[in-house]
Design an enzyme around this catalytic site. Sequence first.
Site, PDB file in Angstrom:
ATOM      1  N   CYS A   7      24.540 -60.589 -22.237  1.00  0.00           N
ATOM      2  CA  CYS A   7      25.058 -61.172 -20.979  1.00  0.00           C
ATOM      3  C   CYS A   7      24.975 -62.444 -21.065  1.00  0.00           C
ATOM      4  CB  CYS A   7      24.233 -60.284 -19.733  1.00  0.00           C
ATOM      5  SG  CYS A   7      25.212 -60.439 -18.336  1.00  0.00           S
ATOM      6  N   HIS A  39      24.303 -54.393 -21.046  1.00  0.00           N
ATOM      7  CA  HIS A  39      22.747 -54.634 -21.177  1.00  0.00           C
ATOM      8  C   HIS A  39      22.247 -53.234 -22.001  1.00  0.00           C
ATOM      9  CE1 HIS A  39      22.147 -58.026 -18.701  1.00  0.00           C
ATOM     10  NE2 HIS A  39      23.344 -57.617 -17.925  1.00  0.00           N
ATOM     11  N   GLU A  48      19.081 -53.190 -23.137  1.00  0.00           N
ATOM     12  CA  GLU A  48      17.893 -53.138 -22.920  1.00  0.00           C
ATOM     13  C   GLU A  48      17.541 -52.563 -21.437  1.00  0.00           C
ATOM     14  OE1 GLU A  48      19.791 -55.703 -21.872  1.00  0.00           O
ATOM     15  OE2 GLU A  48      19.035 -56.798 -20.338  1.00  0.00           O
TER      16      GLU A  48
END
Lengths: 230, 85
Positions: free
Chosen positions: A86, A203, A205
């Site tokens: 990002c 994302h 994560e």
Amino acid sequence: MKFGIVTFPASNCDYDAYQAVVEGLGEDAVFLWHKEHDLKQSDVIILPGGFSYGDYLRAGAIARFSPVMQDVIAFAKRGGPVLGICNGFQIACEAGLLPGALLRNASLKFVCETVQLRVENSDTLFTNRYERGAIIRVPIAHGDGRYTASDETLDRLEQEGRVAFRYVGGPADADEWWSPNGSMRAIGGVVNEAGNVLGLMPHPERAVDPLLGSADGLGVFESMLARVAA
Amino acid sequence: MNRYRVAVHITPRRGILDPQGRTVADALHTLGFAAVRDVHVGRHIIVDVDAADRGAAERSTREMCERLLANPVTEDFEIASVEAS
């Protein structure tokens, strides 16, 4: 294996990345402060999401000149693995680690939703635990994610297999390119020429446990572990 | 050393989708400005800089644009004015 996660002023996904590495992957992670020149002997560097320096001027434009970035750039030039997520993708582009730039979403709206990505190349440091062509579900949350580059650059990225992820899954056809932000050729993530830097707007994560809605992002971290620890 | 005020215009490169400019153009059309063909929204940056002369002030601002103020991939810039201040 040790992951170094850079904290810039207004990074807000550094703890998500930490959790993904420590809880999701079961490896070590340390935070790296943007004002220091110390990568703490990390094996991998993560540039996390957020709004570093308030996105002043352009997203990532100021962070790119922060002290720690000079060491991250040198680390990447030596072949060290760097994952830019990002805002980290935006910073990596501004730093010249990746080609292209990320502009305001074509809709002019901040987009926050889970999207489908197709793994376009499963032979990279970051995607080797996926099947080529696999569709994974990962969230996005950004206002400036429209990947933009010259036609020559885009052609080259495709020819060299450097498009790691594409947005797919438009309403019409599950396998159709569909860009939630207006990215050219629906590109969601690219790797550099040497293959040791990945930038992506989604994302991974935030998708490392079924409790979060998807564990599909864990493969990015497992892929790095498989390749770097080997 | 003299002080100069340098104004810089930064605009999206032609041919690159400019949704903000398009939205403003649509709004102008709605207001009745039917003659508007195209709008581009960029940034206007004013730099106060100490330099030996006007040329030096412009040269150093140009370098600032190349290195930080403009993105060479997606934006064009021009030095709009250099004034002694």
